[in-house]
Motif scaffolding. Structure first.
Motif, PDB file in Angstrom:
ATOM      1  N   PRO A  70       0.815  -1.214   0.000  1.00  0.00           N
ATOM      2  CA  PRO A  70       0.000   0.000   0.000  1.00  0.00           C
ATOM      3  C   PRO A  70       0.853   1.272   0.000  1.00  0.00           C
ATOM      4  CG  PRO A  70       0.019  -0.970   2.185  1.00  0.00           C
ATOM      5  CD  PRO A  70       0.768  -1.917   1.297  1.00  0.00           C
ATOM      6  N   ILE A  71       0.444   2.233  -0.808  1.00  0.00           N
ATOM      7  CA  ILE A  71       1.028   3.571  -0.769  1.00  0.00           C
ATOM      8  C   ILE A  71      -0.118   4.568  -0.629  1.00  0.00           C
ATOM      9  CG2 ILE A  71       2.929   2.841  -2.254  1.00  0.00           C
ATOM     10  CD1 ILE A  71       1.625   4.700  -4.442  1.00  0.00           C
ATOM     11  N   ALA A  72       0.180   5.774  -0.186  1.00  0.00           N
ATOM     12  CA  ALA A  72      -0.847   6.800  -0.033  1.00  0.00           C
ATOM     13  C   ALA A  72      -0.462   8.039  -0.823  1.00  0.00           C
ATOM     14  CB  ALA A  72      -1.026   7.167   1.442  1.00  0.00           C
TER      15      ALA A  72
ATOM     16  N   THR B  77       5.206  20.275   4.752  1.00  0.00           N
ATOM     17  CA  THR B  77       5.579  18.960   5.290  1.00  0.00           C
ATOM     18  C   THR B  77       6.043  18.042   4.161  1.00  0.00           C
ATOM     19  OG1 THR B  77       3.863  19.244   6.965  1.00  0.00           O
ATOM     20  CG2 THR B  77       4.820  17.042   6.732  1.00  0.00           C
ATOM     21  N   GLU B  78       7.124  17.316   4.400  1.00  0.00           N
ATOM     22  CA  GLU B  78       7.665  16.399   3.401  1.00  0.00           C
ATOM     23  C   GLU B  78       7.000  15.024   3.514  1.00  0.00           C
ATOM     24  OE1 GLU B  78       9.662  17.199   0.996  1.00  0.00           O
ATOM     25  OE2 GLU B  78       9.851  19.271   1.702  1.00  0.00           O
ATOM     26  N   ALA B  79       7.096  14.266   2.434  1.00  0.00           N
ATOM     27  CA  ALA B  79       6.433  12.966   2.363  1.00  0.00           C
ATOM     28  C   ALA B  79       6.917  12.008   3.448  1.00  0.00           C
ATOM     29  CB  ALA B  79       6.644  12.349   0.976  1.00  0.00           C
TER      30      ALA B  79
ATOM     31  N   ALA C  98       1.512  -1.072   7.415  1.00  0.00           N
ATOM     32  CA  ALA C  98       2.208   0.188   7.183  1.00  0.00           C
ATOM     33  C   ALA C  98       2.185   0.548   5.704  1.00  0.00           C
ATOM     34  CB  ALA C  98       3.653   0.086   7.666  1.00  0.00           C
ATOM     35  N   LEU C  99       2.360   1.832   5.444  1.00  0.00           N
ATOM     36  CA  LEU C  99       2.483   2.319   4.073  1.00  0.00           C
ATOM     37  C   LEU C  99       3.921   2.145   3.603  1.00  0.00           C
ATOM     38  CD1 LEU C  99       0.504   5.670   4.431  1.00  0.00           C
ATOM     39  CD2 LEU C  99      -0.271   3.605   3.231  1.00  0.00           C
ATOM     40  N   ALA C 100       4.062   1.678   2.350  1.00  0.00           N
ATOM     41  CA  ALA C 100       5.398   1.529   1.777  1.00  0.00           C
ATOM     42  C   ALA C 100       5.937   2.860   1.283  1.00  0.00           C
ATOM     43  CB  ALA C 100       5.367   0.520   0.633  1.00  0.00           C
ATOM     44  N   ALA C 101       5.038   3.790   0.981  1.00  0.00           N
ATOM     45  CA  ALA C 101       5.470   5.102   0.486  1.00  0.00           C
ATOM     46  C   ALA C 101       4.319   6.082   0.608  1.00  0.00           C
ATOM     47  CB  ALA C 101       5.946   5.017  -0.964  1.00  0.00           C
TER      48      ALA C 101
ATOM     49  N   TYR D 258       1.888   5.250 -10.415  1.00  0.00           N
ATOM     50  CA  TYR D 258       2.921   4.834  -9.465  1.00  0.00           C
ATOM     51  C   TYR D 258       3.241   3.343  -9.562  1.00  0.00           C
ATOM     52  CZ  TYR D 258       2.135   9.427  -7.469  1.00  0.00           C
ATOM     53  OH  TYR D 258       2.032  10.790  -7.299  1.00  0.00           O
ATOM     54  N   ALA D 259       2.983   2.751 -10.724  1.00  0.00           N
ATOM     55  CA  ALA D 259       3.174   1.311 -10.890  1.00  0.00           C
ATOM     56  C   ALA D 259       4.621   0.876 -10.676  1.00  0.00           C
ATOM     57  CB  ALA D 259       2.702   0.879 -12.281  1.00  0.00           C
ATOM     58  N   THR D 260       5.581   1.740 -10.967  1.00  0.00           N
ATOM     59  CA  THR D 260       6.994   1.374 -10.814  1.00  0.00           C
ATOM     60  C   THR D 260       7.661   2.066  -9.628  1.00  0.00           C
ATOM     61  OG1 THR D 260       7.691   3.145 -12.325  1.00  0.00           O
ATOM     62  CG2 THR D 260       7.169   1.004 -13.302  1.00  0.00           C
ATOM     63  N   LEU D 261       6.864   2.688  -8.768  1.00  0.00           N
ATOM     64  CA  LEU D 261       7.432   3.457  -7.660  1.00  0.00           C
ATOM     65  C   LEU D 261       8.320   2.608  -6.762  1.00  0.00           C
ATOM     66  CD1 LEU D 261       7.520   6.063  -5.932  1.00  0.00           C
ATOM     67  CD2 LEU D 261       5.470   5.213  -4.744  1.00  0.00           C
ATOM     68  N   LEU D 262       7.885   1.376  -6.452  1.00  0.00           N
ATOM     69  CA  LEU D 262       8.616   0.540  -5.501  1.00  0.00           C
ATOM     70  C   LEU D 262       9.624  -0.380  -6.162  1.00  0.00           C
ATOM     71  CD1 LEU D 262       5.702  -0.461  -3.087  1.00  0.00           C
ATOM     72  CD2 LEU D 262       7.231   1.520  -2.959  1.00  0.00           C
TER      73      LEU D 262
END
Length: 568
Positions: free
Chosen positions: A498-500, A511-513, A531-534, A561-565
């Protein structure tokens, strides 16, 4: 506004409850016949004058009939006949409702289209429906699209301004007007939000769309002081549903043409509603930043439908307004109010529904005194014959087990227009699958966990996005204004994580990510959630894409965001 109340007498409303021929195709005529206050304005439109002040214009039942018949004469003169689908692509507000009334009075099938829909998607949708004509505020881009393939072009493509300017005296309406509908007649085609792809075309039936709404005639708030602000998209079944109720009750209603707070709040202050009906989109705006204290001073009830709302927004809204003596659950005023003072604060009725369900079929009531109960949408309403949580084979699952939310109710859609296969895919074991993942508790209350298409498929099992969003909005409210949680690939053998994507509060824009993620994961750990991965910060509207009805387009976020991780 008139000093005389336009609200239909109780005896008239009781008769409407049992009218065997009343339905979505003829409710205006039944309202005119039943309500002796038919000449009193009650449906209001709004504009802003040269001084920047809100101007409200009222329309009576007789005004609505006159406008309907003028529009119907134009459609009849242009060859529209019973059973033919016609697209209406006009701005939100009263206008799409007038076209609905006109077309159904001819027995035709209105296909209202949200004018925020992308034009390439719109043309594909209209081709699928097979509309015989299109009326639009602006026909330029549609005409260009059809010019490249004239075989697809409908019989007419006309400006809405032509309909408004038509001289109805030049044309006679057909004999037998208004049309007499059979119970199963299709009276509208309502497109879905398109959050999962090309919009689906849901059929509304004349009688089915009225089924379940009958109790509102005597139990929906309809005191002389009541006023409804309808922020629903009026090209959607939700907007039509509240308009139908308001017309039959004679309930003073301002039909909004814009859902953004900058437009809504001044109209609230001018109209002073006691009830506000909306999709979650406006409630997010009203609940963040400085609260609209003046505009909501008289609000006793907020009505949400479509997607269920979040506690983080609900808890702020219910601090506004006041509840009159005797206001009882879920949204009803008894005929004899208790002798007690008004209570501070309001109630929020969170109704889970869809066009396919015909109305909100579940309702959870929150007040300032309510405890937190994340993702609870309450018990089924009385119109529901059966509601269950099923596995993929159609077996009913025991309480506490997560599965597919399914309902059986007379208000259900007959299906999807020209798509029997799609219709069949939502039918299982005598139920209609709502497209949601849920669980039922031992008290018979349902908890909405996700849309089936948004479930995050991790290596260790499914993760549901909505409970995560709930925590971010309620427990990280100092940072998070709104958010969307999606699953993206995390590499071979690890499934999705999961990412948000987060919109920040106005005073937290620097505020930063990483800081948001740290705060979010601490709150999620305390709640026992993954937990969120990103985290990614949405700093522009393009970073937080919305569909035409204001829903976040999670499919676009998953692609973006398909390649984000994986870093591919």
């Amino acid at each position: 506004m008139s000093d005389q109340s336009p609200i239909a007498p109780l005896a008239a409303r009781e008769r409407l409850m049992t009218e065997p021929d009343l339905g979505a195709g003829n409710f205006l005529d039944h309202a005119v016949a039943a309500n002796p206050h038919r000449s009193v304005p009650f449906v209001f439109t709004h504009r802003t004058d040269h001084r920047g002040e809100v101007v409200l214009r009222g329309h009576s039942l007789l005004d609505l009939v006159a406008l309907r018949d003028r529009y119907a004469a134009w459609y009849h003169a242009n060859g529209v006949r019973p059973g033919e689908p016609v697209a209406v692509v006009v701005g939100e507000g009263l206008e799409p409702l007038l076209h609905f009334l006109a077309l159904t009075s001819l027995g035709a099938v209105p296909a209202p289209v949200n004018d925020a829909m992308r034009h390439d998607v719109m043309v594909r949708y209209l081709d699928h429906v097979g509309v015989v004509g299109v009326v639009a505020d602006d026909t330029t881009r549609l005409a260009a699209a059809y010019r490249s393939d004239p075989q697809r072009r409908p019989r007419f493509l006309a400006l809405a301004a032509e309909v408004r300017a038509f001289d109805a005296a030049a044309v006679e309406l057909p004999a037998g007007h208004p049309h007499r509908h059979a119970a199963e007649d299709v009276v509208a085609l309502i497109h879905s939000s398109g959050t999962t792809g090309t919009p689906k075309s849901t059929m509304l039936a004349h009688r089915g769309f009225w089924d379940g709404k009958q109790p509102r005639m005597v139990r929906f708030p309809a005191e002389p002081y009541d006023r409804l602000m309808s922020l629903m998209p009026h090209t959607h079944a939700g907007g039509l549903s509240y308009f139908l109720t308001a017309v039959l009750l004679g309930l003073p209603t301002v039909v909004m043409s814009d859902w953004r707070r900058a437009v809504v709040e001044p109209v609230m202050e001018a109209f002073q509603p006691t009830m506000v009906a909306s999709f979650p989109r406006t409630f997010v705006e009203l609940a963040t930043g400085e609260l609209p204290v003046r505009g909501a001073a008289r609000v006793h009830s907020w009505f949400n439908t479509g997607d269920s709302a979040h506690h983080g927004h609900i808890r702020r809204l219910v601090t506004l307004g006041e509840r009159p003596a005797g206001l009882i659950r879920p949204w009803l005023l008894p005929s004899e109010r208790a002798e007690q003072p008004a209570l501070p604060g309001s109630q929020f009725i969170d109704g889970l529904g869809s066009s396919e369900m015909g109305m909100a079929l579940f309702g959870q009531v929150s007040t300032p005194e309510s405890g937190r109960d994340d993702r609870c949408v309450g018990k089924p309403l009385e119109v529901v014959r059966r509601a269950a949580v099923l596995d993929h084979d159609g077996t009913e699952l025991p309480d506490g087990t997560v599965g597919l939310l399914a309902v059986d109710t007379p208000s259900l859609t007959p299906g999807y227009w020209h798509d029997e296969r799609l219709t069949a895919s939502f039918e299982l074991a005598g139920y209609w699958l709502t497209g949601d993942v849920a669980r039922r508790d031992t008290e018979g209350r349902f908890h909405h966990l996700d849309r089936t298409v948004d479930v995050i498929d991790t290596a260790s099992g499914p993760v549901y996005s909505l409970p995560i969003e709930e925590v971010l909005l309620a427990d990280c409210a100092d940072l998070v204004r709104d958010c969307a949680v999606v699953g993206v690939p995390a590499g071979p053998g690890t499934g999705q994580h999961p990412i948000a994507v987060v919109q920040l509060q106005q005073d937290a824009t620097e505020t930063e990510a990483d800081a948001v993620r740290a705060a979010a994961n601490a709150a999620l750990a305390a709640a026992g959630l993954p937990a969120l991965a990103a985290v990614r910060i949405a700093r522009t509207a393009e970073d937080f894409p919305l569909g035409p009805t204001g829903k976040v387009l999670k499919r676009e976020l998953r692609t973006r965001y398909a390649t984000l991780l994986t870093g591919q």
